[in-house]
Design an enzyme around this catalytic site. Sequence first.
Site, PDB file in Angstrom:
ATOM      1  N   SER A 141     -52.968  -5.895  37.159  1.00 27.57           N
ATOM      2  CA  SER A 141     -53.794  -5.006  37.987  1.00 27.57           C
ATOM      3  C   SER A 141     -54.685  -5.799  38.935  1.00 27.57           C
ATOM      4  O   SER A 141     -55.442  -6.673  38.492  1.00 27.57           O
ATOM      5  CB  SER A 141     -54.700  -4.151  37.097  1.00 27.57           C
ATOM      6  OG  SER A 141     -54.005  -3.080  36.575  1.00 27.57           O
ATOM      7  N   HIS A 169     -51.203  -1.772  41.969  1.00 29.06           N
ATOM      8  CA  HIS A 169     -49.825  -2.216  41.682  1.00 29.06           C
ATOM      9  C   HIS A 169     -48.958  -1.752  42.863  1.00 29.06           C
ATOM     10  O   HIS A 169     -48.536  -0.593  42.914  1.00 29.06           O
ATOM     11  CB  HIS A 169     -49.312  -1.621  40.365  1.00 29.06           C
ATOM     12  CG  HIS A 169     -49.991  -2.177  39.158  1.00 29.06           C
ATOM     13  ND1 HIS A 169     -49.446  -3.203  38.402  1.00 29.06           N
ATOM     14  CD2 HIS A 169     -51.191  -1.894  38.593  1.00 29.06           C
ATOM     15  CE1 HIS A 169     -50.288  -3.509  37.418  1.00 29.06           C
ATOM     16  NE2 HIS A 169     -51.347  -2.727  37.515  1.00 29.06           N
ATOM     17  N   HIS A 185     -46.148   0.693  33.179  1.00 27.33           N
ATOM     18  CA  HIS A 185     -46.894   0.893  31.941  1.00 27.33           C
ATOM     19  C   HIS A 185     -46.382   2.150  31.232  1.00 27.33           C
ATOM     20  O   HIS A 185     -45.963   3.115  31.880  1.00 27.33           O
ATOM     21  CB  HIS A 185     -48.390   1.081  32.250  1.00 27.33           C
ATOM     22  CG  HIS A 185     -49.000   0.018  33.098  1.00 27.33           C
ATOM     23  ND1 HIS A 185     -48.898   0.011  34.470  1.00 27.33           N
ATOM     24  CD2 HIS A 185     -49.732  -1.079  32.769  1.00 27.33           C
ATOM     25  CE1 HIS A 185     -49.539  -1.051  34.956  1.00 27.33           C
ATOM     26  NE2 HIS A 185     -50.048  -1.722  33.942  1.00 27.33           N
ATOM     27  N   TYR A 230     -48.141   4.427  29.887  1.00 25.97           N
ATOM     28  CA  TYR A 230     -48.914   5.636  30.203  1.00 25.97           C
ATOM     29  C   TYR A 230     -48.475   6.300  31.505  1.00 25.97           C
ATOM     30  O   TYR A 230     -48.851   7.433  31.790  1.00 25.97           O
ATOM     31  CB  TYR A 230     -50.428   5.328  30.238  1.00 25.97           C
ATOM     32  CG  TYR A 230     -50.848   4.326  31.302  1.00 25.97           C
ATOM     33  CD1 TYR A 230     -50.938   4.661  32.644  1.00 25.97           C
ATOM     34  CD2 TYR A 230     -51.169   3.014  30.949  1.00 25.97           C
ATOM     35  CE1 TYR A 230     -51.325   3.742  33.609  1.00 25.97           C
ATOM     36  CE2 TYR A 230     -51.552   2.088  31.893  1.00 25.97           C
ATOM     37  CZ  TYR A 230     -51.623   2.467  33.228  1.00 25.97           C
ATOM     38  OH  TYR A 230     -51.992   1.544  34.177  1.00 25.97           O
ATOM     39  N   GLU A 231     -47.662   5.582  32.306  1.00 30.32           N
ATOM     40  CA  GLU A 231     -47.146   6.201  33.532  1.00 30.32           C
ATOM     41  C   GLU A 231     -46.045   7.210  33.203  1.00 30.32           C
ATOM     42  O   GLU A 231     -45.573   7.924  34.084  1.00 30.32           O
ATOM     43  CB  GLU A 231     -46.602   5.123  34.477  1.00 30.32           C
ATOM     44  CG  GLU A 231     -47.680   4.217  35.032  1.00 30.32           C
ATOM     45  CD  GLU A 231     -47.101   3.099  35.885  1.00 30.32           C
ATOM     46  OE1 GLU A 231     -46.739   3.353  37.036  1.00 30.32           O
ATOM     47  OE2 GLU A 231     -47.018   1.960  35.388  1.00 30.32           O
ATOM     48  N   ALA A 264     -54.772  -7.857  33.598  1.00 34.25           N
ATOM     49  CA  ALA A 264     -56.217  -7.653  33.545  1.00 34.25           C
ATOM     50  C   ALA A 264     -56.504  -7.099  32.156  1.00 34.25           C
ATOM     51  O   ALA A 264     -55.760  -6.249  31.670  1.00 34.25           O
ATOM     52  CB  ALA A 264     -56.612  -6.634  34.610  1.00 34.25           C
ATOM     53  N   MET A 314     -53.096  -2.812  28.443  1.00 35.74           N
ATOM     54  CA  MET A 314     -52.098  -1.747  28.283  1.00 35.74           C
ATOM     55  C   MET A 314     -50.741  -2.201  28.824  1.00 35.74           C
ATOM     56  O   MET A 314     -49.988  -1.406  29.397  1.00 35.74           O
ATOM     57  CB  MET A 314     -52.558  -0.488  29.047  1.00 35.74           C
ATOM     58  CG  MET A 314     -53.963  -0.018  28.722  1.00 35.74           C
ATOM     59  SD  MET A 314     -54.494   1.290  29.825  1.00 35.74           S
ATOM     60  CE  MET A 314     -56.272   1.302  29.535  1.00 35.74           C
ATOM     61  N   SER A 315     -50.461  -3.496  28.661  1.00 39.51           N
ATOM     62  CA  SER A 315     -49.210  -3.990  29.256  1.00 39.51           C
ATOM     63  C   SER A 315     -48.732  -5.253  28.544  1.00 39.51           C
ATOM     64  O   SER A 315     -49.162  -5.570  27.438  1.00 39.51           O
ATOM     65  CB  SER A 315     -49.429  -4.303  30.746  1.00 39.51           C
ATOM     66  OG  SER A 315     -50.229  -5.468  30.886  1.00 39.51           O
ATOM     67  N   ASN A 337     -63.442  -7.073  32.305  1.00 38.03           N
ATOM     68  CA  ASN A 337     -64.581  -6.265  31.843  1.00 38.03           C
ATOM     69  C   ASN A 337     -64.865  -6.613  30.388  1.00 38.03           C
ATOM     70  O   ASN A 337     -63.975  -7.068  29.679  1.00 38.03           O
ATOM     71  CB  ASN A 337     -64.270  -4.767  31.974  1.00 38.03           C
ATOM     72  CG  ASN A 337     -62.983  -4.386  31.258  1.00 38.03           C
ATOM     73  OD1 ASN A 337     -61.887  -4.737  31.671  1.00 38.03           O
ATOM     74  ND2 ASN A 337     -63.129  -3.684  30.153  1.00 38.03           N
ATOM     75  N   HIS A 358     -61.467   1.544  36.125  1.00 40.68           N
ATOM     76  CA  HIS A 358     -60.412   0.760  36.781  1.00 40.68           C
ATOM     77  C   HIS A 358     -60.944   0.020  38.024  1.00 40.68           C
ATOM     78  O   HIS A 358     -60.438  -1.047  38.373  1.00 40.68           O
ATOM     79  CB  HIS A 358     -59.251   1.693  37.153  1.00 40.68           C
ATOM     80  CG  HIS A 358     -58.006   0.976  37.599  1.00 40.68           C
ATOM     81  ND1 HIS A 358     -57.404  -0.030  36.853  1.00 40.68           N
ATOM     82  CD2 HIS A 358     -57.238   1.113  38.721  1.00 40.68           C
ATOM     83  CE1 HIS A 358     -56.329  -0.475  37.505  1.00 40.68           C
ATOM     84  NE2 HIS A 358     -56.213   0.190  38.637  1.00 40.68           N
TER      85      HIS A 358
END
Length: 295
Positions: A38, A69, A91, A93-94, A121, A224-225, A248, A262
């Site tokens: 990201s 992306h 990902h 979640y997509e 990230a 998440m990846s 973060n 994000h």
Amino acid sequence: MNFSANQELYTYEMIEQTADFLKLRVHFQPKIGIICGSGLGSLAQDLKDRIEFPYSTIPNFPVSTVEGHAGKLIFGFLSKVPVVCMQGRFHFYEGYPLWKCAMPVRVMKLMGVSHLIATNAAGGLHKNYKVGDIMLVKDHINMMGFAGNNPLQGPNEDRFGPRFPPMNKAYDKELIKKSIEIGENLGLKDNLHTGVYTCLGGPNFETVAELRALKMLGCDAVGMSTVHEVITARHCDMHVLAFSLITNECILEYDSQNEPNHEEVMDAAKMRQDTLIKFVGKIVDYIYKERCCRP
Ligand SMILES: O=P(O)(O)O[C@H]1O[C@H](CO)[C@@H](O)[C@H]1O
């Protein structure tokens, strides 16, 4: 879009068709694949003699839906090394099943790529991690796998690898060591770590209780990846280096006023992009000289 995990799996021939489509249009063989996390798409900005393919123009490819992306496969030369860059990843979640998210790794394999550099990230869980630090991934905890979700699910394709691949040596130790050396030479000594990454399904950021549990489990960074890409790459015997940019802090206290988002993730990535471009450039150079060109 069909969101079912039971969508028809890619056959070997479909992956081959995608690789052949690209081979016909790219006149050199990439040796190293880079997946941009990201906000890290700028890792592809310095590629020379670039040939770009928006994902929507590549047969059988999924398309990117996340901000930060771009959704392009870019071939070119980085430090004179032929590489292919995913400017945008997929990902869970997509709405894509994990085998679909990781499909480009198999396309890279059929194009001759032997080394994968996966970047992401991530939220920093380890108490010593600061925003802007780099964590070289030494291991992962496949949380989605704990829940019965794995990119290798379904009939095994022996032409890629074995039914039961080992994963205890997923991350190339020598490349981690070398990357630390490279990072230190770039003045990053105080910003470099090695640690354990974990991937959750997303898209929500984690609860305080979830983060505390992950910390107890031994996770140092959360995202998440990446894990599905690494499993797929190791299954087909690619060497893997992965790193997280800590974008973060994970919020572990209930009385914190902060909420992750994000935008801060992308801002942190932007802040570090020049450093990461240099870092990845030198790693690519090393891999090419010491690994890909060896007789
Ligand atoms: O892992 P990458 O693709 O770098 O992206 C990370 O950043 C996004 C959240 O801000 C999530 O997609 C998470 O996985």
